[in-house]
Design a protein around this motif. Structure first.
Motif, short mmCIF file in Angstrom:
data_model
loop_
_atom_site.label_atom_id
_atom_site.label_comp_id
_atom_site.label_asym_id
_atom_site.label_seq_id
_atom_site.Cartn_x
_atom_site.Cartn_y
_atom_site.Cartn_z
N HIS A 40 0.83 -1.21 0.00
CA HIS A 40 0.00 0.00 0.00
C HIS A 40 0.86 1.26 0.00
N GLU A 80 0.38 -0.51 -4.71
CA GLU A 80 -1.04 -0.15 -4.83
C GLU A 80 -1.19 1.25 -4.26
N SER A 106 -6.29 2.31 -6.97
CA SER A 106 -7.53 1.83 -6.34
C SER A 106 -8.21 2.95 -5.58
N HIS A 108 -10.35 3.73 -2.20
CA HIS A 108 -10.72 3.22 -0.88
C HIS A 108 -11.70 4.16 -0.15
N HIS A 150 -9.51 -3.77 -7.93
CA HIS A 150 -10.78 -4.03 -7.21
C HIS A 150 -11.92 -3.03 -7.48
N ASP A 222 -5.25 -10.09 -3.87
CA ASP A 222 -5.33 -9.08 -2.80
C ASP A 222 -5.10 -9.75 -1.45
ZN LIG Z 1 -7.13 -1.82 -2.06
#
Ligand SMILES: [Zn+2]
Ligand SMILES: [Zn+2]
Length: 249
Positions: A40, A80, A106, A108, A150, A222
């Motif tokens: 991350h 990510e 991504s 969130h 995702h 993931d």
């Molecule tokens: Zn994620």
């Protein structure tokens, strides 16, 4: 098709406890040929204040040491970037000079700061669902990423599909944009191990992507726990039939 997984978190991410050694051993024993650790990079103020900034230099050394120890498995140092479009300049400055491949983008957080990657207090209302896809559209239209990760993550803790008929046009725009910008669409497996029990995006969205001319699909477990890794099944691979893997260097 070779067995690969381009979305894995290890102990280097604040929310995973996978040991790199265990990951490499398990991947080799299961016949994987190519994997990417995608730690991350979450740079929103509410994340930075809790988790701090990861050391990219230490992460690089961690990956280099793992690759040197297990040369028989291709290990990629990916990343990510969460909500990349909201922290674009900051993120670009941090990753400049490093070769991350793949770069996953991504979403969130919604505009109202709802975190859609964790169990929700209540289902999203239609305007929040709309906002979720608008955020994804801004991400894919503005950021240099290899893979959209995702798409539809907010549904992971749902037990059935919510109505998304009011956002079909936005999903189409996202798909058209990633096709135009040569971004791969991820089949994310995390919701298979959560109440939703389906891949995200779901097969009907994959079909829509194909119809619009989409060619590149990436598979991502993931994983945040070693038991999550290795569940790429025949059924999942069947969804990639006729698509290409992302072309990474
Ligand atoms: Zn994620
Ligand atoms: Zn992830």
């Amino acid at each position: 098709m070779i067995l690969y997984d381009y979305h894995i978190h290890t102990e280097f991410s604040y929310d995973s406890n996978i040991k790199g050694n265990d990951l490499m051993c398990k991947a080799i024993s299961l016949g994987f040929k190519d994997i990417a650790i995608t730690e991350h990079l979450d740079l929103l103020p509410q994340e930075l204040s809790v988790y701090g900034l990861p050391s990219i230099q230490k992460y690089l050394i961690y990956c280099q040491q793992l690759q040197a120890k297990f040369p028989e498995l291709r290990l990629r140092m990916g990343i990510e970037i969460g909500d990349y479009h909201k922290v674009k300049d900051f993120a670009e400055g941090l990753i400049r000079g490093y070769h991350f491949s793949p770069i996953l983008g991504s979403v969130h957080f919604l505009s109202d700061h709802t975190n859609v990657a964790i169990p929700l207090a209540q289902p999203l209302d239609p305007s929040q669902i709309e906002d979720y896809y608008i955020q994804n559209l801004e991400l894919v239209a503005n950021c240099e990423i290899d893979i959209l990760a995702h798409l539809g993550v907010y549904k992971r803790y749902y037990t059935s599909s919510p109505c998304e008929s009011h956002v079909r046009h936005l999903i189409d725009q996202i798909l058209r944009t990633i096709i135009k910008r040569d971004i791969a669409l991820e089949i994310n497996l995390s919701s298979l191990r959560k109440p939703y029990g389906n891949i995200i995006p779901e097969p009907d969205i994959l079909e829509r992507y194909r119809t619009l001319g989409g060619k590149k699909i990436s598979i991502g477990s993931d994983s945040h726990h070693i038991d999550h890794f290795g569940l790429v099944s025949e059924a999942v691979i069947a969804h990639t039939h006729g698509f290409e893997m992302p072309r990474l260097d």
